[in-house]
Design an enzyme around this catalytic site. Structure first.
Site, PDB file in Angstrom:
ATOM      1  N   GLU A   1     -52.741  26.452  10.215  1.00 45.96           N
ATOM      2  CA  GLU A   1     -51.477  25.710  10.094  1.00 45.96           C
ATOM      3  C   GLU A   1     -50.239  26.587  10.149  1.00 45.96           C
ATOM      4  O   GLU A   1     -49.223  26.185  10.702  1.00 45.96           O
ATOM      5  CB  GLU A   1     -51.413  24.926   8.771  1.00 45.96           C
ATOM      6  CG  GLU A   1     -52.491  23.897   8.584  1.00 45.96           C
ATOM      7  CD  GLU A   1     -53.576  24.432   7.685  1.00 45.96           C
ATOM      8  OE1 GLU A   1     -54.033  25.565   7.922  1.00 45.96           O
ATOM      9  OE2 GLU A   1     -53.966  23.735   6.751  1.00 45.96           O
TER      10      GLU A   1
ATOM     11  N   ASP B   1     -56.647  23.914   6.475  1.00 38.54           N
ATOM     12  CA  ASP B   1     -57.014  23.954   5.050  1.00 38.54           C
ATOM     13  C   ASP B   1     -58.230  23.074   4.744  1.00 38.54           C
ATOM     14  O   ASP B   1     -58.472  22.061   5.412  1.00 38.54           O
ATOM     15  CB  ASP B   1     -55.833  23.493   4.187  1.00 38.54           C
ATOM     16  CG  ASP B   1     -54.748  24.561   4.106  1.00 38.54           C
ATOM     17  OD1 ASP B   1     -55.024  25.714   4.441  1.00 38.54           O
ATOM     18  OD2 ASP B   1     -53.618  24.220   3.708  1.00 38.54           O
TER      19      ASP B   1
ATOM     20  N   ASP C   1     -59.247  20.503   3.037  1.00 37.72           N
ATOM     21  CA  ASP C   1     -59.059  19.237   2.324  1.00 37.72           C
ATOM     22  C   ASP C   1     -58.851  18.126   3.350  1.00 37.72           C
ATOM     23  O   ASP C   1     -58.991  18.346   4.558  1.00 37.72           O
ATOM     24  CB  ASP C   1     -57.882  19.324   1.342  1.00 37.72           C
ATOM     25  CG  ASP C   1     -56.567  19.695   2.028  1.00 37.72           C
ATOM     26  OD1 ASP C   1     -56.510  19.704   3.284  1.00 37.72           O
ATOM     27  OD2 ASP C   1     -55.580  19.969   1.315  1.00 37.72           O
TER      28      ASP C   1
ATOM     29  N   GLU D   1     -56.159  16.590   4.388  1.00 38.60           N
ATOM     30  CA  GLU D   1     -55.064  16.853   5.327  1.00 38.60           C
ATOM     31  C   GLU D   1     -55.494  17.877   6.368  1.00 38.60           C
ATOM     32  O   GLU D   1     -55.203  17.722   7.555  1.00 38.60           O
ATOM     33  CB  GLU D   1     -53.828  17.353   4.569  1.00 38.60           C
ATOM     34  CG  GLU D   1     -53.184  16.338   3.655  1.00 38.60           C
ATOM     35  CD  GLU D   1     -52.635  15.126   4.398  1.00 38.60           C
ATOM     36  OE1 GLU D   1     -52.074  15.285   5.498  1.00 38.60           O
ATOM     37  OE2 GLU D   1     -52.783  14.009   3.878  1.00 38.60           O
TER      38      GLU D   1
ATOM     39  N   TYR E   1     -57.779  28.395  -2.848  1.00 40.04           N
ATOM     40  CA  TYR E   1     -56.991  27.251  -2.384  1.00 40.04           C
ATOM     41  C   TYR E   1     -56.385  26.500  -3.559  1.00 40.04           C
ATOM     42  O   TYR E   1     -57.067  26.210  -4.545  1.00 40.04           O
ATOM     43  CB  TYR E   1     -57.872  26.315  -1.556  1.00 40.04           C
ATOM     44  CG  TYR E   1     -57.088  25.259  -0.818  1.00 40.04           C
ATOM     45  CD1 TYR E   1     -56.029  25.607  -0.002  1.00 40.04           C
ATOM     46  CD2 TYR E   1     -57.404  23.908  -0.946  1.00 40.04           C
ATOM     47  CE1 TYR E   1     -55.304  24.643   0.677  1.00 40.04           C
ATOM     48  CE2 TYR E   1     -56.685  22.936  -0.267  1.00 40.04           C
ATOM     49  CZ  TYR E   1     -55.633  23.320   0.535  1.00 40.04           C
ATOM     50  OH  TYR E   1     -54.902  22.368   1.203  1.00 40.04           O
TER      51      TYR E   1
ATOM     52  N   ARG F   1     -54.856  23.454  -3.810  1.00 41.58           N
ATOM     53  CA  ARG F   1     -54.875  21.987  -3.945  1.00 41.58           C
ATOM     54  C   ARG F   1     -56.303  21.568  -4.279  1.00 41.58           C
ATOM     55  O   ARG F   1     -57.135  21.372  -3.399  1.00 41.58           O
ATOM     56  CB  ARG F   1     -54.378  21.310  -2.668  1.00 41.58           C
ATOM     57  CG  ARG F   1     -52.902  21.545  -2.414  1.00 41.58           C
ATOM     58  CD  ARG F   1     -52.370  20.778  -1.219  1.00 41.58           C
ATOM     59  NE  ARG F   1     -50.958  21.055  -1.021  1.00 41.58           N
ATOM     60  CZ  ARG F   1     -50.468  22.031  -0.271  1.00 41.58           C
ATOM     61  NH1 ARG F   1     -51.304  22.836   0.379  1.00 41.58           N
ATOM     62  NH2 ARG F   1     -49.168  22.218  -0.158  1.00 41.58           N
TER      63      ARG F   1
ATOM     64  N   HIS G   1     -63.889  21.984  -3.843  1.00 40.12           N
ATOM     65  CA  HIS G   1     -63.377  23.343  -3.917  1.00 40.12           C
ATOM     66  C   HIS G   1     -63.568  23.908  -5.309  1.00 40.12           C
ATOM     67  O   HIS G   1     -63.846  23.189  -6.255  1.00 40.12           O
ATOM     68  CB  HIS G   1     -61.883  23.374  -3.574  1.00 40.12           C
ATOM     69  CG  HIS G   1     -61.533  22.555  -2.387  1.00 40.12           C
ATOM     70  ND1 HIS G   1     -62.115  22.754  -1.167  1.00 40.12           N
ATOM     71  CD2 HIS G   1     -60.663  21.520  -2.236  1.00 40.12           C
ATOM     72  CE1 HIS G   1     -61.620  21.874  -0.305  1.00 40.12           C
ATOM     73  NE2 HIS G   1     -60.759  21.114  -0.932  1.00 40.12           N
TER      74      HIS G   1
END
Length: 702
Positions: A9, A82, A84, A86, A298, A300, A345
């Site tokens: 990203e 990432d 997740d 998203e 990570y 989140r 995670h």
């Protein structure tokens, strides 16, 4: 020559990963999402199974062309967004644009950006997980339906620029409900009696507990006088001593919400700042000869799980640094905080415990170092032995009246040697020591102090308290808290006063309309259940189209009723006595994200605005002529300045007072607030004194 393209990203992440993978890989950044629903229309075909109409995000054309050209020159394309929902959605959109086969093993995920973790991830690429993608799509479409269906109604019936949302509307309602509780609160009087005692030359306090075996409440002064009369002429004698050990366990390692809460408590960070700095630490920092390294996992996540490798590294470090007694017999396993927590995670932890904050100091900015230190200490302490406290409870009798004294001391520090979790009211736990006492001891009494108190209303929400409440209710997810708090302030629904949220008239009005016509959207349980349904989609046990259809069936009926029955409301601006110096019209009060300000009633012809200044009743310590006024910076922070500016340039972040310094007699004291309370400090010398916080002033009377 490179034969693989890796897409992440951000440029920072690309730079870090590129150094690990070597010359056979080209690493490029998509700069976040590349496709989204259009802003100009709802972009969802409701009748066609909620089919989304994605378009390329404006400004991404050149990036996409660069990625497409690069993809044609290599044998393999890996999508390393990432780990997740998203990130999975970004990977899926990239695969679609680059015409990759979605069944290919092109997806690479890692929980930390370290050389070993990245290299291991590229050994086991997988297919794009469509359950994760569909969960993200369902959330995005759900939020679009709520936002784009209700918002135009609010524009038409109330004013332009308003919006509604599943999570943001619940957050605003929580703040309004709390304000209503505060407004409706009726203080109740109660009293306490404190005995100032001493034994063997050691002073200590004991508090009234009971009289005649009855734990009688002291609701009024007459109750106090009755107790004092019963004690008259009596000595204090120790009637009972109870000693025991108490274990105190460490807090679990951070998840997103607890990191935001603790960073707010201990560092004063807003949720958005915490996530921004955490992102920098995750994506990688240049560490001199070691190169660029991701320092934390990570950020989140709502899982407290820790990998066995990280636990073993922690065990070795703690043993070497503090000794084997500081390591628990079994590695600590922390359970999920709530049933909706995802366990994909790990918790937020340092990628290597050996990179302690002191060794990282030369490479990190001040904010990066403070947040890293918080993450590092929390993780280390979470893997340590419990603290052992020696506690002592002593009952002292004077006539028929019992007073109780409690004390504790740390017998074994355990995890407390490294870190102790903060709390929302900012108080620091103090361990009170009692002298050696035994039954029958006669105790010297210095004074008996009765004190009047009044019960206090529930506190307003700080960012930390609101995030904690949303999490406890199961509303929102790690990635949504920070943007939600930003949105409700930008819309003018909520203002922040002294780091506490207060509802605005506009926010109150919008929530009233939502309660009348869309009660489900504001229902915390309904919203939490919807989050659970999205989790089931991610787990592959629910169909995302079915979840949306079930929601939309009743929502559509609500929309039809609101369209017909919601009345138009004209919001009248409150007119001030001040005149616009540019056009001569009256200035009116407006609400912005940092509270009220003054604006010309002739807008848009005249766009003059002024801050609202507040005279705090203090004479300027510099010119001795002007008055000190409270103002706000462009970022909403309160500061103090002279009303004679620019003639006098006095300015202070700390609140000035009229009280002269008793030590140097040159300056006036200023009020300094921190997490342990309020102090009066001299800006010239080192004099300071403790004062009661405003929350305490006026509530206790001798």
């Amino acid at each position: 020559m490179a034969d693989s393209l890796v897409i992440v990203e951000s440029p920072a992440k690309a730079k870090t990963i590129g150094k690990y993978l070597g010359s056979k890989y080209i690493v490029k950044a998509s700069m976040g999402h590349i496709r989204d629903l259009p802003k100009s229309q709802i972009g969802v075909e409701v009748e066609n199974d909620f089919n989304p109409k994605y378009i390329t995000i404006r400004g991404k054309g050149s990036i996409l062309k660069e990625l497409k050209d690069a993809s044609k020159k290599v044998k393999h394309v890996f999508l390393a967004a990432d780990p997740d929902r998203e990130g999975e959605a970004i990977a899926w959109h990239l695969a679609h644009y680059l015409e990759l086969d979605e069944t290919d093993t092109c997806r690479v995920v890692f929980n930390e950006i370290t050389k070993q973790a990245v290299k291991d991830a590229f050994k086991t690429p997988r297919k794009i997980n469509m359950d994760l993608v569909n969960a993200q799509q369902a959330r995005r479409i759900l939020d679009r339906l709520v936002g784009y269906k209700i918002s135009p109604l609010l524009w038409k019936k109330v004013k332009k620029g308003l919006s509604a949302g599943r999570v943001q509307s619940v957050a605003v309602k929580l703040i309004i409900d709390r304000e209503n509780e505060i407004d409706a609160f009726v203080p109740e009087e109660y009293w306490s009696i404190t005995a100032k005692l001493s034994h063997s030359g050691i002073p200590f306090d004991a508090k009234y507990y009971s009289v005649g075996g009855d734990k009688r409440e002291l609701g009024k002064e007459a109750d106090v006088q009755e107790v004092l009369s019963a004690m008259k002429g009596s000595q204090f004698t120790v009637s009972d001593v109870r000693e025991k050990e108490r274990l105190r366990n460490p807090a679990p390692p951070f998840i997103t919400s607890s990191l935001q809460q603790e960073a707010a408590r201990k560092l004063g960070f807003r949720a958005s700042k915490t996530m921004s700095v955490a992102q920098q630490l995750y994506e990688g920092v240049e560490l001199g000869k070691e190169g660029t390294v991701g320092l934390i996992t990570y950020m989140r996540t709502d899982s407290t799980r820790i990998s066995p490798i990280a636990q073993e590294e922690a065990k070795e470090y703690i043993t070497e640094k503090y000794g084997a007694s500081f390591v628990p017999e079994q590695p600590r396993i922390y359970t999920k905080k709530n049933s909706n927590a995802q366990d994909a995670h790990e918790a937020i932890r340092p990628t290597s415990i050996l990179r302690d904050p002191e060794s990282m100091k030369p490479f990190l900015s001040r904010d990066q170092l403070r947040l890293y230190k918080l993450v590092w200490e929390r993780f280390v302490s979470s893997q340590m032995q419990s603290a052992v406290l020696d506690t002592m409870t002593v009952d002292l009798q004077a006539g028929d009246t019992i007073f109780r004294a409690t004390g504790s001391k740390v017998k074994f520090a355990g995890f407390m040697k490294v870190y102790v979790e903060g709390n929302d009211d900012g108080t620091v736990e103090e361990h009170k020591f009692l002298p050696p006492l035994a039954s029958g001891d006669v105790i010297s009494s210095e004074s008996i102090d009765p004190k009047q108190h009044f019960t206090q209303p529930p506190p307003r929400f700080t960012e930390a308290r609101l995030v904690k409440t949303l999490e406890e209710l199961g509303i929102g997810r790690p990635s949504t808290y920070a943007p939600t708090l930003e949105t409700i302030q930008k819309r003018g629904y909520i203002a922040m006063e002294e780091k506490k949220f207060m509802p605005t008239e506009l926010g109150d009005l919008v929530i009233q309309l939502m309660e009348e016509f869309f009660p489900e959207i504001l229902d915390a349980e309904f919203t939490a259940n919807m989050e659970g349904n999205l989790d089931h989609v991610e787990e592959g046990t629910e169909d995302w189209v079915k979840v949306l259809a079930n929601f939309y069936e009743s929502f559509e009926k609500r929309l039809e009723v609101a369209e017909d029955e919601m009345k138009e409301i004209e919001i009248q601006d409150e007119v001030s006595d001040e005149i616009c110096e540019k056009c001569g019209r009256h200035l009116v009060y407006k609400m912005g994200r940092f509270g009220k300000f003054l604006a010309c009633s002739g807008f848009p012809d005249c766009r003059n605005t002024k801050p609202i200044v507040k005279d705090i009743g203090v004479t300027c310590p510099k010119c001795a002529e002007g008055k000190i006024i409270e103002r706000r910076s462009k970022k909403g922070r309160i500061f103090y300045g002279c009303d004679q500016y620019p003639g006098c340039d006095y300015v202070s972040w700390d609140k000035p007072t009229n009280k002269p310094c008793p030590q140097c007699e040159e300056s006036k004291l200023v009020e300094k607030r921190n997490r342990s309370g309020v102090k009066l400090l001299c800006p010239t010398c080192d004099y300071s004194e403790e004062v009661l916080d405003e929350d305490e002033q006026g509530t206790d009377t001798d």
